[in-house]
Design a protein around this motif. Structure first.
Motif, PDB file in Angstrom:
ATOM      1  N   PHE A 232       0.839  -1.209   0.000  1.00  0.00           N
ATOM      2  CA  PHE A 232       0.000   0.000   0.000  1.00  0.00           C
ATOM      3  C   PHE A 232       0.870   1.254   0.000  1.00  0.00           C
ATOM      4  O   PHE A 232       0.586   2.234  -0.703  1.00  0.00           O
ATOM      5  CB  PHE A 232      -0.915  -0.004   1.217  1.00  0.00           C
ATOM      6  CG  PHE A 232      -1.707   1.264   1.387  1.00  0.00           C
ATOM      7  CD1 PHE A 232      -2.857   1.479   0.648  1.00  0.00           C
ATOM      8  CD2 PHE A 232      -1.284   2.245   2.273  1.00  0.00           C
ATOM      9  CE1 PHE A 232      -3.587   2.655   0.796  1.00  0.00           C
ATOM     10  CE2 PHE A 232      -2.005   3.416   2.425  1.00  0.00           C
ATOM     11  CZ  PHE A 232      -3.161   3.621   1.682  1.00  0.00           C
ATOM     12  N   SER A 236       0.545   3.819  -3.261  1.00  0.00           N
ATOM     13  CA  SER A 236      -0.228   5.021  -2.939  1.00  0.00           C
ATOM     14  C   SER A 236       0.582   6.303  -3.103  1.00  0.00           C
ATOM     15  O   SER A 236       0.031   7.397  -2.963  1.00  0.00           O
ATOM     16  CB  SER A 236      -0.753   4.938  -1.503  1.00  0.00           C
ATOM     17  OG  SER A 236       0.325   4.963  -0.587  1.00  0.00           O
ATOM     18  N   GLY A 274      -3.718   9.934  -3.762  1.00  0.00           N
ATOM     19  CA  GLY A 274      -2.755   8.845  -3.742  1.00  0.00           C
ATOM     20  C   GLY A 274      -3.219   7.703  -2.851  1.00  0.00           C
ATOM     21  O   GLY A 274      -3.111   6.527  -3.219  1.00  0.00           O
ATOM     22  N   PHE A 275      -3.748   8.037  -1.682  1.00  0.00           N
ATOM     23  CA  PHE A 275      -4.252   7.003  -0.776  1.00  0.00           C
ATOM     24  C   PHE A 275      -5.477   6.304  -1.353  1.00  0.00           C
ATOM     25  O   PHE A 275      -5.658   5.098  -1.155  1.00  0.00           O
ATOM     26  CB  PHE A 275      -4.590   7.618   0.579  1.00  0.00           C
ATOM     27  CG  PHE A 275      -3.398   8.042   1.370  1.00  0.00           C
ATOM     28  CD1 PHE A 275      -2.215   7.329   1.299  1.00  0.00           C
ATOM     29  CD2 PHE A 275      -3.430   9.165   2.173  1.00  0.00           C
ATOM     30  CE1 PHE A 275      -1.085   7.702   2.012  1.00  0.00           C
ATOM     31  CE2 PHE A 275      -2.323   9.552   2.901  1.00  0.00           C
ATOM     32  CZ  PHE A 275      -1.146   8.833   2.823  1.00  0.00           C
ATOM     33  N   GLY A 278      -4.153   3.974  -3.987  1.00  0.00           N
ATOM     34  CA  GLY A 278      -3.451   2.894  -3.299  1.00  0.00           C
ATOM     35  C   GLY A 278      -4.402   1.907  -2.656  1.00  0.00           C
ATOM     36  O   GLY A 278      -4.148   0.695  -2.654  1.00  0.00           O
TER      37      GLY A 278
END
Length: 343
Positions: A232, A236, A274-275, A278
Motif C-alpha cells: 500500500f 499510494s 494517492g491514498f 493505493g
C-alpha cells in the motif's frame, strides 16, 4: 575669443551630462546594494518586505529596474491550516532562495533576482496593490513591470513539486539559472552519532533474541501485515507525499469553504488521491493473493467459481475506477486492442 569658448562649453556640457548620469544611476545602485545587504543578513536569503520597503524597491522606482523580485505572500494566522501548507511552501521558497544565492555567488546574476516575503498583518495595503485575495500566492515583479497587478503570478502547478518546480518557473521567466536545490540532510551529525551509539548498545540484546527466535520477526502474521503495508505504501505514492511534503487536500480558490481532494492535472498529486488509488490497488492485490493461495484449497468447485467470479468482478471495478481517474487527471485514455486475427 569665440573659438576658445567652444571647447570650454563642450567640456562643461560633458561634465553636466556625466554628473546627471551619476545622479540618476546612484539611487538604483544604492537600492541593489541595500537589497544585497538585507539578503546577507537573512539565514535563508529571504528579504522581509513591508509597505514602506515595497515602495522603496518597487513602486517608487523607475522602469526598467536592474533587478527582479519574487515575492511570497504569507499570513501567520493561517499557518495552522494544513490544506494551505503555507509554512511548508515558505520553507521550500527559502530553499529556492538559498540555492540560487549559493549557486550564483560572485556572479552578475546574484544582483538580478531577489527573493522576498510579505506578511498580511504588516502589509495589508501591499496585498491589495497586488490584488491578492487568496493564499498561497507568489508573484514575480520583473524589471519592466509598472503596475504591481501586472506582475506574473505563479500558478498552483508551478509549485506542485515545491522548490524544484518553483526553480523551473524562475528560470523560464527570468532566464537566470537557479542551479540544483540544496536541501539540508535529514539527520544532523549529532543525531547520527546518537543512533549509532544506541544501535551498538542494543545490538547484543537484539542478536540474542534473534538467535533464540523470540522476536516479532519470527511471527508470520507480522510479515503478512508488513507486506500489505509496504505494498500500500508503494502504490499510494506515500513516499512522494513525505519527500515533497504534499498536503492531503487543498482549499478551493474560488470557494475557500470547499476542499479539493483530487487535483486535475498531471503536474501535482495530493495525498488523498494517492491514498484512494493505493486503496483500490491494495484491494486488487489482496483479492488476487486470496484466489491464488486460499481459494485453490477450497474443495467445492462451485464455491470456487462463484467466489472467483465475484473477486474478478470487484477487481475489474477497482481497475476501471483507477483508469477513469487517470483519464480525468491527465487527459490520456487507455484503449483495449483486439488481436488482428479476431477481426
Amino acid at each position: 575669443m569665440a573659438i576658445s569658448e567652444k571647447p570650454i562649453l563642450l567640456l562643461l556640457l560633458l561634465l553636466l551630462l556625466i554628473s546627471l548620469a551619476v545622479v540618476f544611476s546612484a539611487p538604483e545602485s544604492d537600492r541593489v546594494a541595500e537589497l544585497l545587504s538585507l539578503q546577507s543578513r537573512s539565514k535563508s536569503g529571504l528579504i522581509h518586505l513591508d509597505d514602506h520597503s515595497l515602495s522603496r524597491f518597487l513602486t517608487s522606482t523607475k522602469t526598467p529596474r536592474p533587478y527582479s523580485i519574487l515575492i511570497f505572500f504569507d499570513a501567520t494566522q493561517l499557518h495552522d491550516k494544513p490544506e494551505l501548507n503555507l509554512q511548508g511552501l515558505l520553507n521550500e521558497f527559502g530553499l529556492l532562495a538559498s540555492s540560487f544565492i549559493s549557486n550564483n555567488k560572485d556572479s552578475p546574476a546574484a544582483s538580478k533576482l531577489f527573493f522576498c516575503y510579505m506578511e498580511f498583518k504588516e502589509s495589508q495595503s501591499s496585498f491589495s496593490q497586488f490584488g491578492v485575495n487568496s493564499l498561497p500566492h507568489i508573484r514575480l515583479v520583473g524589471p519592466n513591470v509598472k503596475s504591481l497587478k501586472d506582475s506574473e503570478q505563479m500558478e498552483q502547478g508551478d509549485y506542485s513539486r515545491l522548490a524544484d518546480s518553483m526553480s523551473d518557473f524562475v528560470e523560464s521567466r527570468t532566464k537566470l539559472s537557479v542551479g540544483p536545490i540544496e536541501r539540508p540532510p535529514m539527520f544532523s551529525k549529532k543525531q547520527l552519532g546518537f543512533f549509532v551509539a544506541a544501535f551498538l548498545a542494543w545490538a547484543p540484546f537484539v542478536i540474542k533474541k534473534v538467535l533464540t527466535g523470540q522476536t516479532l520477526l519470527h511471527d508470520s502474521k507480522i510479515w503478512l501485515g508488513s507486506a500489505v503495508f509496504v505494498y500500500f505504501f508503494s502504490v499510494s505514492g506515500a513516499m512522494h507525499n513525505i519527500i515533497r511534503k504534499m498536503p492531503l487536500f487543498l482549499a478551493d480558490r474560488n470557494d475557500p469553504s470547499k476542499l479539493i481532494f483530487f487535483y486535475q492535472g498531471s503536474g501535482m498529486q495530493l495525498g488523498a488521491e494517492g491514498f484512494a488509488v493505493g486503496f483500490l490497488y491494495t484491494i486488487v492485490g489482496l483479492l488476487l493473493a486470496f484466489m491464488t493461495h486460499v481459494l485453490v484449497r477450497v474443495k467445492n468447485v462451485t464455491a470456487q467459481r462463484v467466489i472467483m467470479l465475484f473477486a474478478l468482478f470487484i477487481s475489474f471495478l477497482a481497475v476501471k475506477k483507477v483508469v477513469s481517474l487517470d483519464n480525468w487527471k491527465t487527459g490520456y485514455g487507455i484503449h483495449a486492442f483486439w488481436p488482428s486475427s479476431w477481426n
